[in-house]
Design a protein around this motif. Structure first.
Motif, mmCIF file in Angstrom:
data_model
loop_
_atom_site.group_PDB
_atom_site.id
_atom_site.type_symbol
_atom_site.label_atom_id
_atom_site.label_comp_id
_atom_site.label_asym_id
_atom_site.label_seq_id
_atom_site.Cartn_x
_atom_site.Cartn_y
_atom_site.Cartn_z
ATOM 1 N N VAL A 193 0.786 -1.389 -0.213
ATOM 2 C CA VAL A 193 0.099 0.043 -0.040
ATOM 3 C C VAL A 193 0.753 1.080 -0.126
ATOM 4 N N THR A 194 0.266 2.428 -0.441
ATOM 5 C CA THR A 194 0.901 3.621 -0.622
ATOM 6 C C THR A 194 -0.179 4.758 0.219
ATOM 7 N N ALA A 195 0.357 5.534 0.925
ATOM 8 C CA ALA A 195 -0.826 6.626 1.463
ATOM 9 C C ALA A 195 0.209 7.933 1.521
ATOM 10 N N ASP A 200 -3.455 11.695 9.575
ATOM 11 C CA ASP A 200 -4.309 11.233 8.719
ATOM 12 C C ASP A 200 -4.151 11.165 7.486
ATOM 13 N N ALA A 201 -4.158 9.938 6.872
ATOM 14 C CA ALA A 201 -3.633 9.891 5.429
ATOM 15 C C ALA A 201 -4.730 9.151 4.449
ATOM 16 N N LYS A 202 -4.620 9.221 3.354
ATOM 17 C CA LYS A 202 -5.554 8.492 2.302
ATOM 18 C C LYS A 202 -4.585 7.637 1.532
ATOM 19 N N GLY A 203 -4.989 6.543 1.202
ATOM 20 C CA GLY A 203 -3.980 5.659 0.523
ATOM 21 C C GLY A 203 -5.132 4.576 -0.668
ATOM 22 N N THR A 204 -4.103 3.831 -1.171
ATOM 23 C CA THR A 204 -4.671 2.497 -1.862
ATOM 24 C C THR A 204 -3.733 1.567 -1.871
ATOM 25 N N GLY A 205 -4.342 0.329 -2.020
ATOM 26 C CA GLY A 205 -2.974 -0.885 -2.146
ATOM 27 C C GLY A 205 -3.974 -2.049 -2.183
ATOM 28 N N THR A 206 -2.990 -3.295 -2.332
ATOM 29 C CA THR A 206 -3.443 -4.617 -2.261
ATOM 30 C C THR A 206 -3.244 -5.188 -0.911
#
Length: 189
Positions: free
Chosen positions: A46-48, A77-83
């Motif tokens: 994941v990355t954020a 507080d972060a936003k991210g996406t990933g597997t």
């Protein structure tokens, strides 16, 4: 004699039927797996990008930092996406000391499907950058994090993650890159 043979044959058939009971429920389904949850281990990548929402002495309404990690408290507080988690927001709350060690980390990832994943970790923020970092990196941390459960399909999840995180001279955000593995429920909850 014929009656005796018929009776013995009937008893033998009944014994056979009783000893060959089927495994299943009334609808014919297999109940040997009932109550058991199949777990699967998957890559976690994941990355954020995080926003520092608090940095300073632990003067918030509910103090959490204790010695030796009581010099400062940080909330990100972060936003991210990933597997395999997809899109998420993550909330970090941790404490540190004057040597840039951090710990007492409480973090949770709120996923777009409504499930939550809990993570913790500890380490040290180092000044500068490593050769494989972009030129704008001013401080970094490459530390182990641990998945410690969650809700929904992440209930009972475990895993080990290695962070490759940094702060940048180009913005005021924290940048997070996590790789490792997660063991979680297979399929949908």
């Amino acid at each position: 004699m014929k009656t005796m043979k018929t009776l013995l044959l009937l008893i033998a058939v009944m014994c056979l039927l009783c000893s060959c009971g089927r495994s299943g429920n009334a609808s014919g389904g297999d109940t040997t797996k009932k109550g058991k949850v199949k777990m699967v281990t998957l890559p976690f990548d994941v990355t954020a990008t995080g926003n520092y929402t608090f940095f300073g002495p632990d003067t918030l309404d509910v103090p959490k930092c204790v010695a030796p990690l009581n010099s400062w408290r940080v909330i990100v507080d972060a936003k991210g996406t990933g597997t395999p988690v997809g899109d998420f927001t993550i909330h970090f709350d941790f404490c540190g000391d004057s040597l840039s060690n951090y710990g007492n980390t409480e973090a949770y990832m709120a996923l777009s499907d409504g499930d939550t994943l809990f993570v913790t970790g500890a380490g040290r923020v180092l000044d500068g950058r490593l050769d494989d970092h972009p030129a704008f990196v001013v401080s970094y941390w490459r530390d182990p994090f641990v998945i410690i459960g969650g809700t929904g399909k992440y209930e009972g999840a475990t895993g080990d993650i290695l962070s490759d995180d940094y702060n940048s001279s180009e913005d005021s955000f924290s940048h997070h890159h996590w790789k490792g593995t997660i063991t979680m429920k297979k399929g949908k909850d």
